[in-house]
Design a protein around this motif. Structure first.
Motif, mmCIF file in Angstrom:
data_model
loop_
_atom_site.group_PDB
_atom_site.id
_atom_site.type_symbol
_atom_site.label_atom_id
_atom_site.label_comp_id
_atom_site.label_asym_id
_atom_site.label_seq_id
_atom_site.Cartn_x
_atom_site.Cartn_y
_atom_site.Cartn_z
ATOM 1 N N HIS A 118 6.172 -2.036 7.718
ATOM 2 C CA HIS A 118 5.857 -2.482 6.574
ATOM 3 C C HIS A 118 4.619 -3.075 7.407
ATOM 4 N N PRO B 132 -0.816 -3.675 3.396
ATOM 5 C CA PRO B 132 -0.511 -4.826 2.182
ATOM 6 C C PRO B 132 -0.116 -5.210 0.871
ATOM 7 N N LEU C 166 2.297 -3.198 -2.240
ATOM 8 C CA LEU C 166 3.456 -1.978 -1.941
ATOM 9 C C LEU C 166 3.367 -1.367 -3.626
ATOM 10 N N TYR D 227 -1.542 1.848 1.132
ATOM 11 C CA TYR D 227 -0.439 1.752 0.416
ATOM 12 C C TYR D 227 0.786 2.125 1.136
ATOM 13 N N ARG E 139 7.210 -8.852 2.012
ATOM 14 C CA ARG E 139 6.124 -8.474 3.774
ATOM 15 C C ARG E 139 5.401 -7.481 3.228
ATOM 16 N N TYR E 140 4.486 -7.385 2.101
ATOM 17 C CA TYR E 140 3.651 -6.820 1.274
ATOM 18 C C TYR E 140 2.567 -7.834 0.106
ATOM 19 N N ARG F 248 -5.505 -8.915 -3.340
ATOM 20 C CA ARG F 248 -5.068 -8.458 -2.430
ATOM 21 C C ARG F 248 -5.719 -8.994 -0.873
#
Length: 724
Positions: A339, A342, A344, A449, A467-468, A714
């Motif tokens: 992962h 940044p 998903l 992504y 994780r994102y 983001r």
């Protein structure tokens, strides 16, 4: 379709294996792995874009035609040989035809029913018949005995009616073979030759019990109090309705296996109506509803297994099979081995499965002219599908007996899960093909992504999303479990950011079937937009026991997760949004950087398909349903025709007349909301939004707004609602 196939999963982690099953009328075909960059076709007006992937595929593979036989039933044994036998079963036929359908069988001895009555036969030889037609959708009880002399007695009990009995003499012969409920073991290809209806309390015993025992069984007596348990099978159809095995309370068999997912958790003949939850009165929910078009697994043999390279980028791929101009693309998602991105993207594969092999377009083409007001045609694959009912139906279809389909499996060819599938509802893109447009938009922006599916969210939960920095949904994440709702809400409450880029999301209670993890289950309940409703006492999912229907009716409206919830639908056109006065506040005005529309002005009036960003199915904000009071409505759709209708749960109640013209609840709202700790959600309120993003290759206001929010979500470390 002269070549078609499916994979053993819809997503696979980089470094793992995936297996494909293919049916081909060609002597040989070429397999290739491709990465799908954009959905489309000449008919869509947008070209499909795919890239070859070096995968070490064989140049060709031999073709073969693979067949499927549908139809649910249960089987145990084998039994015997027994010199005498007794059979009994409660049944409720939901489709009586001239052709007899099996109720209960041991080897070649079959108790069956047709529109003419019931019969007992051995192989093709009739043993006894009763020309007493059962009544559709009414419970009846049938029993048959054969003794050591060959004497046969056949009995039919119909509550409130005289008992019918037939006797005959046959050549004595031992009985042996598999015990089956709803099937006699024969197949003809296509739809199974199985019973359409509900069955309960089957009894098989190695004795020709007396008539008094038949009467006692018909009154609900426990067979094990009447018959020797060592020689009796009393399969407990009420046990573990989410499983695929049922125990035998007697000792004649080791239990039965249930094939092809009949509907379970179903009231039996002794249901009192005092309980509607099978968990609280399991003995009353002891029926199976069998259908000749139930399907859990097409059962094809594998043709190819591919080891996905560990370093293959996460994305959407397909096995492209081709021969002499015929092509099929079997889709799958490669999820990341690590992962690192940044952003998903979660593809709503549970919604894809809910609509899998939806048969409305070809089978109800004339009726859809009324909905559309124009002829939009169909994808030719839908006409092929109409000729193959054995490949299962969608959760929007009904079975051959008219009852609702509540299970959907991915282990079968799914013709509308293709990158070039044409959806008449939207004049082109919807669901899978549309969500590929979102990935193309991200690629054009140069975004880093990863892609996963609903399966990963349901299985890995908040640990995955954490994780994102940013999570994007597809265009229609309608079907979800409680765990999935919890995960999305937990993500934003823990500082994560969510872009809900669709409409009618987080709507329908859905569960993975524990006995068949490749299958989903729903129950429609009695609310919401539906093509069927649950029968009385059948509102609870067999998989989990929880009440089905809408999450809204369980106090978990989509507004709690995303700030908006389903309010209206219509398919005549797409419409634009009027920017709100609140959107000019410096804390949120950055959303409209580069957009020409001022407060009160309209944007998003163009796009492929329906022609605007607000179309198909629409969501709106409502604080009474859970939209946070401090959420900001940035824009609302305007100009809708009266062909856009409120969904049933939004209808006004009471004596007051509805307001004239288009109802004020008929709108899509663009909403931005913040959560403590820096989390946030942005919702666009429309399925059509992501299609409109592609207008003029992304050079449009809808695209700019989405890009502004994605950049802010983001990159901005603090609360997203605030000045730049």
């Amino acid at each position: 379709m002269r070549i078609v196939g499916y994979a053993d999963r819809l997503s696979v982690r980089a470094g793992a294996k995936i297996t494909f099953c293919v049916s081909s009328e060609h002597a040989a075909y070429r397999p290739e792995i491709v990465r799908l960059r954009r959905g489309g076709s000449e008919r869509h007006g947008t070209a499909l874009v795919e890239e070859p992937v070096e995968a070490g595929m064989p140049r060709t593979l031999p073709g073969r035609v693979q067949m499927t036989t549908s139809g649910s039933f249960a089987e145990a044994g084998p039994l015997g040989p027994a010199d005498e036998l007794g059979l009994a079963i409660w049944f409720l036929p939901t489709l009586l035809e001239d052709e007899a359908r099996p109720l209960l069988a041991v080897g070649e001895l079959v108790l069956e029913v047709s529109a003419a009555g019931i019969a007992l036969r051995r192989g093709d030889a009739p043993q006894a018949t009763l020309a007493v037609p059962p009544t559709e959708r009414c419970w009846a009880f049938a029993a048959a005995t054969v003794d050591t002399t060959g004497a046969v007695r056949l009995t039919l009990h119909r509550p409130g009616m005289p008992v019918a009995v037939a006797t005959s003499a046959a050549v004595p012969e031992p009985v042996a073979g598999t015990l089956r409920i709803g099937s006699d073991g024969t197949t003809t290809g296509g739809l199974g030759r199985t019973f359409n209806g509900k069955v309960a309390r089957p009894v098989v015993a190695t004795t020709a019990w007396p008539e008094a025992t038949t009467a006692a069984l018909a009154s609900g007596a426990d067979p094990l109090a009447l018959l020797d348990p060592d020689g009796t099978s009393a399969l407990d159809l009420a046990t573990d309705p989410g499983g695929t095995r049922v125990p035998d309370r007697g000792r004649l068999t080791g239990g039965a296996v249930i094939r092809h997912l009949p509907t379970r958790g179903v009231p039996g003949p002794f249901w009192t109506g005092a309980e509607t939850d099978f968990r609280r009165a399991p003995a009353e929910f002891d029926a199976l509803h069998l259908h000749d078009d139930d399907l859990a697994d097409a059962g094809w043999e594998p043709d190819l297994t591919w080891s996905v390279p560990t370093d293959l980028p996460s994305g959407v791929y397909a096995l492209r099979t081709s021969a002499d101009g015929d092509v099929d693309r079997i889709p799958f998602v490669v999820t990341p081995a690590r992962h690192e991105a940044p952003v998903l993207v979660v593809l709503p594969t549970w919604t894809y499965l809910a609509y899998a092999n939806w048969r409305t377009y070809a089978e109800y083409e004339t009726e859809r002219l009324v909905i559309y007001g124009e002829a939009r045609g169909v994808d030719e694959r839908d006409r092929w599908l109409a000729a193959h009912p054995e490949l299962g139906r969608s959760l929007y279809d009904v079975h051959t007996d008219g009852s609702g389909v509540c299970h959907s499996s991915r282990l079968r060819p799914i013709v509308n899960l293709r990158p070039d599938y044409f959806t008449p509802t939207t004049r082109g893109f919807r669901h899978y093909a549309q969500d590929l447009l979102l990935l193309d938009w991200l690629d054009r922006r140069g975004e880093h992504y990863a892609v996963v599916t609903d399966d990963e969210v349901e299985r890995e939960g908040a640990d995955l999303l954490s994780r994102y920095r940013v999570v994007l949904t597809g265009s229609h994440p309608e079907y979800c479990s409680a765990g999935m709702l919890d995960t999305y809400l937990a993500h934003t409450r823990a500082g994560g950011r969510l872009l809900y880029l669709g409409g009618n999301g987080f709507y329908q209670v859905t569960a993975r079937h524990p006995g068949h993890p490749d299958c989903l289950e729903i129950r429609r309940g009695h609310a919401g937009v539906a093509t069927w409703v649950s029968d009385p006492g059948e509102e609870h999912l067999a998989a989990t026991g929880e009440p089905g229907g809408l999450w809204r009716m369980r106090g978990r409206a989509p507004n709690l997760v995303a700030g908006v919830g389903f309010t209206a639908q219509g398919f005549d056109a797409g419409y634009g949004y009027a920017r709100s006065a609140a959107s000019t506040d410096p804390s949120v005005s950055w959303v409209f950087d580069g957009v020409g529309a001022e407060a009160g002005e309209v944007f998003g009036t163009e796009g492929p398909g329906l022609g605007g960003a607000a179309g198909d199915e629409l969501d709106r904000a409502d604080v009474t349903l859970g939209t946070p009071a401090d959420a900001v409505v940035l824009a609302s759709s305007v100009g809708h025709s009266q062909k856009i209708s409120l969904v049933p749960e939004e209808a006004d109640h009471g004596y007051a007349a509805a307001p004239p013209g288009v109802h004020p609840k008929v709108r899509a709202d663009v909403v931005l909301l913040g959560r403590p700790g820096g989390g946030a959600a942005f919702s666009v309120g429309s399925i059509a939004w992501s299609t409109a993003m592609t207008h003029k290759d992304g050079d449009n206001d809808v695209s700019r707004i989405t890009g502004n929010v994605l950049d802010r979500f983001r990159d901005h470390p603090g609360p997203v609602l605030g000045e730049q």
